[in-house]
Design an enzyme around this catalytic site. Sequence first.
Site, PDB file in Angstrom:
ATOM      1  CG  ASN A 155      -1.811   1.195   1.331  1.00 30.53           C
ATOM      2  OD1 ASN A 155      -1.356   2.324   1.483  1.00 30.53           O
ATOM      3  ND2 ASN A 155      -3.092   0.967   1.216  1.00 30.53           N
ATOM      4  CD  GLU A 216      -2.489   2.356  -3.131  1.00 32.94           C
ATOM      5  OE1 GLU A 216      -1.675   1.445  -2.839  1.00 32.94           O
ATOM      6  OE2 GLU A 216      -3.397   2.725  -2.363  1.00 32.94           O
ATOM      7  CG  ASP A 262      -5.726  18.581   6.487  1.00 37.26           C
ATOM      8  OD1 ASP A 262      -5.435  18.322   5.302  1.00 37.26           O
ATOM      9  OD2 ASP A 262      -5.853  17.708   7.349  1.00 37.26           O
TER      10      ASP A 262
HETATM   11  C1  LIG Z   1      -0.518  15.872  -0.161  1.00 31.24           C
HETATM   12  C2  LIG Z   1      -1.362  14.873   0.571  1.00 31.24           C
HETATM   13  C3  LIG Z   1      -1.247  14.749   1.937  1.00 31.24           C
HETATM   14  C4  LIG Z   1      -2.007  13.801   2.628  1.00 31.24           C
HETATM   15  N1  LIG Z   1      -1.839  13.657   3.963  1.00 31.24           N
HETATM   16  C5  LIG Z   1      -2.493  12.669   4.615  1.00 31.24           C
HETATM   17  C6  LIG Z   1      -2.259  12.436   6.004  1.00 31.24           C
HETATM   18  O1  LIG Z   1      -1.481  13.136   6.639  1.00 31.24           O
HETATM   19  N2  LIG Z   1      -2.903  11.403   6.576  1.00 31.24           N
HETATM   20  C7  LIG Z   1      -3.771  10.592   5.899  1.00 31.24           C
HETATM   21  O2  LIG Z   1      -4.284   9.631   6.474  1.00 31.24           O
HETATM   22  N3  LIG Z   1      -4.046  10.813   4.600  1.00 31.24           N
HETATM   23  C8  LIG Z   1      -3.411  11.818   3.941  1.00 31.24           C
HETATM   24  N4  LIG Z   1      -3.641  12.041   2.616  1.00 31.24           N
HETATM   25  C9  LIG Z   1      -4.655  11.234   1.927  1.00 31.24           C
HETATM   26  C10 LIG Z   1      -4.165   9.870   1.595  1.00 31.24           C
HETATM   27  O3  LIG Z   1      -2.829   9.786   1.209  1.00 31.24           O
HETATM   28  C11 LIG Z   1      -5.019   9.354   0.443  1.00 31.24           C
HETATM   29  O4  LIG Z   1      -6.372   9.449   0.781  1.00 31.24           O
HETATM   30  C12 LIG Z   1      -4.699   7.962   0.094  1.00 31.24           C
HETATM   31  O5  LIG Z   1      -5.350   7.714  -1.096  1.00 31.24           O
HETATM   32  C13 LIG Z   1      -5.175   6.949   1.101  1.00 31.24           C
HETATM   33  O6  LIG Z   1      -4.850   5.701   0.559  1.00 31.24           O
HETATM   34  P1  LIG Z   1      -5.412   4.347   1.182  1.00 31.24           P
HETATM   35  O7  LIG Z   1      -6.905   4.494   1.178  1.00 31.24           O
HETATM   36  O8  LIG Z   1      -4.889   3.317   0.239  1.00 31.24           O
HETATM   37  O9  LIG Z   1      -4.820   4.236   2.533  1.00 31.24           O
HETATM   38  C14 LIG Z   1      -2.918  12.993   1.919  1.00 31.24           C
HETATM   39  C15 LIG Z   1      -3.043  13.129   0.545  1.00 31.24           C
HETATM   40  C16 LIG Z   1      -2.282  14.064  -0.134  1.00 31.24           C
HETATM   41  C17 LIG Z   1      -2.420  14.176  -1.619  1.00 31.24           C
END
Ligand SMILES: Cc1cc2nc3c(=O)[nH]c(=O)nc-3n(C[C@H](O)[C@H](O)[C@H](O)COP(=O)(O)O)c2cc1C
Length: 456
Positions: A155, A216, A262
């Site tokens: 992941n 991914e 955020d």
């Molecule tokens: C620049 C950026 C920063 C992010 N920061 C966070 C974070 O601090 N914590 C979090 O849980 N998701 C964060 N996200 C969202 C996740 O990375 C994103 O939703 C991801 O698709 C989750 O993947 P998953 O569902 O496979 O875990 C961020 C996304 C971006 C683009």
Amino acid sequence: MVGPYCGAQVGRIKGVDVRRFIEWARETRALVEIERTVDPDLELARVMYALDGRPVLFRDLTGFSDWRAVAGVCAQRQHFAAALGCKVPDLVHRVADALAHPTLPPMLDAGPCQECVEREVDLTSLPIPRYHPEDGGRYVTAGVVVIKDPDLGRNISFHRLMLLDGHHFVARFVEGRGIHTALGKVTEDLPVAIAIGCPIHVLLAAAMSPSKGVDELSIAHAISPTPLVRCQTIDLEVPAEAELILEGRITRAQVDEGPFPDLTETMDIVRRQPVIEIDYVTHRQEPIFHALLPGGAEHKNLMGMPREPTIFARVDEVCRCTGVYITPGGTSWLHAVVQIEKQHEEDGRNAIEADFQGHTSLKHVVVVDTDVDIYDSADVEWAIATRFQADRDLVILTDQPSSSLDPSATQVPGRKARTTKMGLDATAPLGESRRKYERARYELVDLSQYGVRDKT
Ligand SMILES: Cc1cc2nc3c(=O)[nH]c(=O)nc-3n(C[C@H](O)[C@H](O)[C@H](O)COP(=O)(O)O)c2cc1C
């Protein structure tokens, strides 16, 4: 840096890495190059904010002479289109296609991201910026975090990382997302790799939430070649062309994380979050640190764009969908404009319900016909003004699951936030009366015939 040594030179690999992006931005005169020394402590973020939306290369960083920093890599959709070799409206289809056909990336024996190995780990020697005076500390914001879920496999996702000391970060893992779920399945430390300065399509893939178990990095490889290398101390693979790799473990310890701005540009609260311990650091020669402004254009693009294909696919199941745009004014997360080719009177309403299923954090949506430009907010407003009646075309859904990012939602710690959702069906009715909703068009003329060079 603390005494790095540089290993054997490795050949360049085809792909759209940060360096090629910088070259492209320079050639197209989009790149802003800052020669003056800039301090990663607050000053860097202020310059990034003033130049938000543009690619910027910082050549000289106070106290970090070995490093350069880049910002704005994903700040415009045109950057993704240029990297993928397509037009902006086609991005949604290219990404949807990659989501549907993930392809396992090749493994290399060596890659640029491991050219140099730090003899000792000292995270304070990295140019990690402090963005805002109220921040809990210095933050990594463009870190692509790689783990293996014991059941679901690899992941990758973005997580902000607050620097604690030379060996530790505290990360923000939103409840229910991939890493949070994986952590719930193990009792010991979970190996983790953090890739900073990734190719643009890897950044896009990391921001996606495909179905559980879908890798991914395979989506990234379906978009553009994404060679991987094995980490040197743990059983994880990382993008070979990243600028910097941190190898370590997500520990069972928790400390306070935040505050930090955020996506909504409002300050996120302090929470107890897991500590990451870093054991090993590698990077490219003359490394470039990717700094991403929280709440800036780059953050917004990366959050919103990957949700457009999922909305598109869901709406297309109930009617004919022709376009989706998650708008920057809605923080690129909470608002969307959806275009449909209306064939039945109920298509607009059905599309509204499908929109909310395609992106569960979506709060407000406007559905328009194919003659409305979804990228032009004035055109969308025109459709609302001329085709929408609130007592007939407004859909309100109360007490819905929502985004933790919305400060106006009902937030209960440890539970999904709740909100009221609203959909506006701004499509024209079908049948006889439809003609009266059509825009009166003027025939186009060749302005050069009138001595006018262009519109402006
Ligand atoms: C620049 C950026 C920063 C992010 N920061 C966070 C974070 O601090 N914590 C979090 O849980 N998701 C964060 N996200 C969202 C996740 O990375 C994103 O939703 C991801 O698709 C989750 O993947 P998953 O569902 O496979 O875990 C961020 C996304 C971006 C683009």
